[in-house]
Scaffold this motif. Structure first.
Motif, PDB file in Angstrom:
ATOM      1  N   ILE A   1       0.822  -1.209   0.000  1.00 17.76           N
ATOM      2  CA  ILE A   1       0.000   0.000   0.000  1.00 17.76           C
ATOM      3  C   ILE A   1       0.862   1.268   0.000  1.00 17.76           C
ATOM      4  O   ILE A   1       0.479   2.278  -0.590  1.00 17.76           O
ATOM      5  CB  ILE A   1      -1.014  -0.031   1.168  1.00 17.76           C
ATOM      6  CG1 ILE A   1      -2.193   0.895   0.910  1.00 17.76           C
ATOM      7  CG2 ILE A   1      -0.363   0.298   2.484  1.00 17.76           C
ATOM      8  CD1 ILE A   1      -3.114   0.399  -0.162  1.00 17.76           C
ATOM      9  N   ASP A   2       2.037   1.217   0.617  1.00 21.60           N
ATOM     10  CA  ASP A   2       2.893   2.409   0.639  1.00 21.60           C
ATOM     11  C   ASP A   2       3.625   2.628  -0.685  1.00 21.60           C
ATOM     12  O   ASP A   2       4.316   3.631  -0.843  1.00 21.60           O
ATOM     13  CB  ASP A   2       3.873   2.377   1.811  1.00 21.60           C
ATOM     14  CG  ASP A   2       4.760   1.161   1.841  1.00 21.60           C
ATOM     15  OD1 ASP A   2       4.317   0.090   1.395  1.00 21.60           O
ATOM     16  OD2 ASP A   2       5.892   1.271   2.321  1.00 21.60           O
TER      17      ASP A   2
ATOM     18  N   PHE B   1      -2.388   7.587  -4.354  1.00 24.35           N
ATOM     19  CA  PHE B   1      -3.828   7.814  -4.368  1.00 24.35           C
ATOM     20  C   PHE B   1      -4.117   9.287  -4.609  1.00 24.35           C
ATOM     21  O   PHE B   1      -3.348  10.155  -4.185  1.00 24.35           O
ATOM     22  CB  PHE B   1      -4.439   7.409  -3.017  1.00 24.35           C
ATOM     23  CG  PHE B   1      -4.340   5.938  -2.740  1.00 24.35           C
ATOM     24  CD1 PHE B   1      -5.348   5.083  -3.144  1.00 24.35           C
ATOM     25  CD2 PHE B   1      -3.242   5.418  -2.076  1.00 24.35           C
ATOM     26  CE1 PHE B   1      -5.254   3.723  -2.905  1.00 24.35           C
ATOM     27  CE2 PHE B   1      -3.140   4.064  -1.822  1.00 24.35           C
ATOM     28  CZ  PHE B   1      -4.152   3.207  -2.234  1.00 24.35           C
ATOM     29  N   ASN B   2      -5.256   9.570  -5.264  1.00 20.53           N
ATOM     30  CA  ASN B   2      -5.670  10.958  -5.438  1.00 20.53           C
ATOM     31  C   ASN B   2      -6.530  11.391  -4.253  1.00 20.53           C
ATOM     32  O   ASN B   2      -6.717  10.624  -3.300  1.00 20.53           O
ATOM     33  CB  ASN B   2      -6.375  11.166  -6.785  1.00 20.53           C
ATOM     34  CG  ASN B   2      -7.704  10.440  -6.888  1.00 20.53           C
ATOM     35  OD1 ASN B   2      -8.299  10.003  -5.894  1.00 20.53           O
ATOM     36  ND2 ASN B   2      -8.191  10.291  -8.112  1.00 20.53           N
ATOM     37  N   GLN B   3      -7.065  12.595  -4.330  1.00 15.19           N
ATOM     38  CA  GLN B   3      -7.845  13.144  -3.221  1.00 15.19           C
ATOM     39  C   GLN B   3      -9.163  12.392  -2.998  1.00 15.19           C
ATOM     40  O   GLN B   3      -9.812  12.564  -1.974  1.00 15.19           O
ATOM     41  CB  GLN B   3      -8.112  14.644  -3.428  1.00 15.19           C
ATOM     42  CG  GLN B   3      -8.978  14.966  -4.629  1.00 15.19           C
ATOM     43  CD  GLN B   3      -8.194  15.152  -5.906  1.00 15.19           C
ATOM     44  OE1 GLN B   3      -7.073  14.671  -6.064  1.00 15.19           O
ATOM     45  NE2 GLN B   3      -8.789  15.851  -6.867  1.00 15.19           N
ATOM     46  N   HIS B   4      -9.549  11.511  -3.939  1.00 18.54           N
ATOM     47  CA  HIS B   4     -10.775  10.720  -3.803  1.00 18.54           C
ATOM     48  C   HIS B   4     -10.465   9.282  -3.366  1.00 18.54           C
ATOM     49  O   HIS B   4     -11.319   8.407  -3.475  1.00 18.54           O
ATOM     50  CB  HIS B   4     -11.541  10.704  -5.132  1.00 18.54           C
ATOM     51  CG  HIS B   4     -11.846  12.060  -5.665  1.00 18.54           C
ATOM     52  ND1 HIS B   4     -12.751  12.917  -5.069  1.00 18.54           N
ATOM     53  CD2 HIS B   4     -11.329  12.733  -6.720  1.00 18.54           C
ATOM     54  CE1 HIS B   4     -12.800  14.041  -5.743  1.00 18.54           C
ATOM     55  NE2 HIS B   4     -11.934  13.962  -6.747  1.00 18.54           N
ATOM     56  N   ASP B   5      -9.244   9.052  -2.907  1.00 24.10           N
ATOM     57  CA  ASP B   5      -8.784   7.724  -2.474  1.00 24.10           C
ATOM     58  C   ASP B   5      -8.815   6.682  -3.583  1.00 24.10           C
ATOM     59  O   ASP B   5      -8.976   5.485  -3.336  1.00 24.10           O
ATOM     60  CB  ASP B   5      -9.578   7.222  -1.263  1.00 24.10           C
ATOM     61  CG  ASP B   5      -9.241   7.991   0.003  1.00 24.10           C
ATOM     62  OD1 ASP B   5      -8.105   8.487   0.110  1.00 24.10           O
ATOM     63  OD2 ASP B   5     -10.121   8.090   0.878  1.00 24.10           O
ATOM     64  N   GLU B   6      -8.621   7.136  -4.823  1.00 22.49           N
ATOM     65  CA  GLU B   6      -8.522   6.229  -5.959  1.00 22.49           C
ATOM     66  C   GLU B   6      -7.049   6.009  -6.281  1.00 22.49           C
ATOM     67  O   GLU B   6      -6.273   6.957  -6.312  1.00 22.49           O
ATOM     68  CB  GLU B   6      -9.222   6.827  -7.182  1.00 22.49           C
ATOM     69  CG  GLU B   6     -10.698   7.097  -6.969  1.00 22.49           C
ATOM     70  CD  GLU B   6     -11.291   8.004  -8.044  1.00 22.49           C
ATOM     71  OE1 GLU B   6     -12.486   7.814  -8.325  1.00 22.49           O
ATOM     72  OE2 GLU B   6     -10.585   8.879  -8.571  1.00 22.49           O
ATOM     73  N   ALA B   7      -6.676   4.756  -6.504  1.00 23.06           N
ATOM     74  CA  ALA B   7      -5.293   4.467  -6.874  1.00 23.06           C
ATOM     75  C   ALA B   7      -5.022   5.053  -8.253  1.00 23.06           C
ATOM     76  O   ALA B   7      -5.791   4.838  -9.189  1.00 23.06           O
ATOM     77  CB  ALA B   7      -5.050   2.967  -6.879  1.00 23.06           C
TER      78      ALA B   7
ATOM     79  N   SER C   1      -0.722  -5.916   3.803  1.00 21.40           N
ATOM     80  CA  SER C   1      -1.693  -4.854   4.058  1.00 21.40           C
ATOM     81  C   SER C   1      -2.800  -5.347   4.978  1.00 21.40           C
ATOM     82  O   SER C   1      -3.289  -6.455   4.825  1.00 21.40           O
ATOM     83  CB  SER C   1      -2.326  -4.379   2.748  1.00 21.40           C
ATOM     84  OG  SER C   1      -1.348  -4.008   1.823  1.00 21.40           O
TER      85      SER C   1
END
Length: 105
Positions: free
Chosen positions: A23-24, A28-34, A59
């Motif tokens: 995960i690190d 991600f964008n501001q909408h929590d989309e990868a 994870s």
């Protein structure tokens, strides 16, 4: 046993593997989309379940991980429903990815 595992992991579908999909390493964008993945030093060609298993092994915890695993594996089974050999080998390939996840912390 290792010959059978090697044969399974070399069977289609094959794709580019990240090799260290945690995960690190995901942007991600501001909408929590990868939107991207970093750190491609372990790039390889192989079965996509290896990256999925590694991601899940690195994870989350407990019930969250189990729910994510069940969801992803169900989606994988559905996507390959027309390929019974892929679905049949799913547990062995996924478990190999989990072993990889333990070997490469």
């Amino acid at each position: 046993a290792s010959d059978r595992l090697t044969a399974l992991l070399c069977r289609s579908p094959l794709t580019l593997l990240h090799g260290d999909l945690r995960i690190d390493n995901v942007l991600f964008n501001q909408h929590d989309e990868a939107v991207g993945v970093l750190d491609w030093q372990l790039l390889a060609r192989g079965h996509p379940l290896l990256d999925i298993a590694y991601l899940l092994s690195q994870s989350g915890e407990g019930q969250d991980r189990e729910q994510a695993q069940a969801h992803l594996l169900a989606a994988y089974r559905e996507a390959f429903a027309d390929s019974p050999e892929v679905v049949r080998d799913l547990p062995a390939i996924y478990n190999a990815g989990l072993v990889w996840g333990m070997a490469i912390p």
